[in-house]
Design a protein around this motif. Structure first.
Motif: not given
Length: 376
Positions: A255-265
């Motif tokens: 979840g942390v690994f994927i969450w960073a992509l949300s932050l970038w977008f």
């Protein structure tokens, strides 16, 4: 969609910091969501019945067809909120009903994902230069099976919870993978052609949704995996508690690994909208300021809970407060736009704007638009 998401977000089971009356506020928002969904459904049904052929035209329209899956997105939040506001106050019959709703939604949303993408891929009007995050919408409902299951699987008997969790993980995986493929085209489009037009930039926040909802679904499904189930069927005889620890650890780290992509977008979308703020006028896609960021906020809160981080919890609470303000601001802007006849009026289609009069045909010609399609 945005109102249903806010109902989920304002549940005291979601928030890391609650106060007396928060659950009641959440129930009021949920009832308001049910009212809105009913009214909008009746209105759009009246349109299709009153004007024959408009339903087919809507499904085959190069831009409107992309939003054919949004009723299912609204239903996803309605179903998930049943676990927050309905089941705790009703009998066991609602637990069974929730299970039936999940499997029905699972089948319908998968059929919609296949059918709508078939229409998208066979449309001669759409080109890669027209790419926006809205192309991800047809798979979004099927992906939200993970959110529905993460909200209610823990309330199901173990024999029913495990199949629901596995089906939800399947849906979440397919949805996230399709989204990743769409992201590649979306980023390619921005590199080659730049950001979307100012009128379309609010829709950029749609890209925040898939990784956010995937992160919260993974964590929720891991938490809901029953310890009392006979796990030797799936995990080679491991003890249930040990399996739960492993699943929660893997889910949280993923979840942390994927969450960073949300932050970038989120950051890219925020900067793009801020750069074009003087050219942006209210359109219905402004609700994308809310719905995808609901998933981003809940995912942040879920990660904070798993790590026991008070700081992340307060960040999640602050994000919730900002979203409430944004929801109210967009709602007021929507009401004002309707009052002024700027949206939801004849000649005010969302995908185009009216340009100059063609003196040869004596008709108004639509110039430009989100997808660059002109029609007379």
């Amino acid at each position: 969609m945005a109102t249903g998401g806010m109902a989920l977000l304002l549940s005291d089971q979601t928030q890391p910091h609650t106060f007396h009356g928060l659950q009641t506020i959440g129930k009021i928002v949920y009832i308001w969501d049910l009212f809105l969904f009913t009214i909008v459904t009746l209105c759009i049904t009246y349109r299709f019945v009153r004007f024959p052929g408009t339903f087919t035209a809507s499904l085959t329209h190069p831009t409107e067809s992309l939003f054919a899956a949004t009723p299912l997105l609204s239903l996803a939040s309605i179903i998930a909120a049943i676990a927050r506001y309905g089941i705790p106050n009703c009998g066991p019959w609602l637990v069974v009903a929730y299970r039936v709703l999940f499997w029905t939604y699972f089948a319908v949303s998968f059929a919609a994902a296949v059918g709508l993408y078939f229409l998208l891929f066979t449309s001669p009007a759409l080109k890669l230069s027209d790419m926006t995050p809205a192309w991800d919408l047809p798979i979004f409902p099927f992906m939200l099976c993970g959110t529905i299951a993460s909200a209610g699987a823990g309330l199901q008997p173990p024999a029913h919870a495990v199949p629901m969790i596995l089906a939800a993980l399947t849906a979440q995986g397919l949805g996230m993978l399709i989204s990743m493929l769409m992201y590649a085209n979306y980023i390619h489009r921005m590199i080659q052609y730049g950001f979307p037009s100012p009128a379309s930039r609010a829709g950029m926040f749609i890209a925040v949704g898939p990784p956010s909802f995937t992160a919260l679904a993974l964590i929720g499904l891991a938490n809901d995996f029953p310890a009392a189930y006979h796990n030797n069927v799936y995990f080679g005889g491991s003890e249930g508690v040990q399996v739960q620890v492993v699943l929660r650890t893997l889910a949280t780290l993923s979840g942390v690994f994927i969450w960073a992509l949300s932050l970038w977008f989120f950051c890219i979308s925020l900067l793009a909208c801020a750069a074009a703020r003087r050219e942006m006028h209210f359109r219905l896609n402004w609700w994308a300021f809310v719905f995808p960021n609901v998933g981003f906020t809940i995912a942040t809160i879920s990660i904070g809970k798993m790590f026991g981080s008070a700081a992340v919890g307060w960040v999640g609470s602050a994000m919730t407060g900002v979203l409430v303000v944004v929801y109210l601001a967009v709602g007021c802007a929507h009401a004002r736009a309707v009052w002024r006849g700027e949206v939801l009026w004849e000649g005010k289609d969302e995908d185009t704007y009216w340009g100059e009069r063609d003196h040869k045909t004596e008709k108004l010609v639509e110039k430009g638009g989100d997808m660059g399609q002109g029609r007379v």
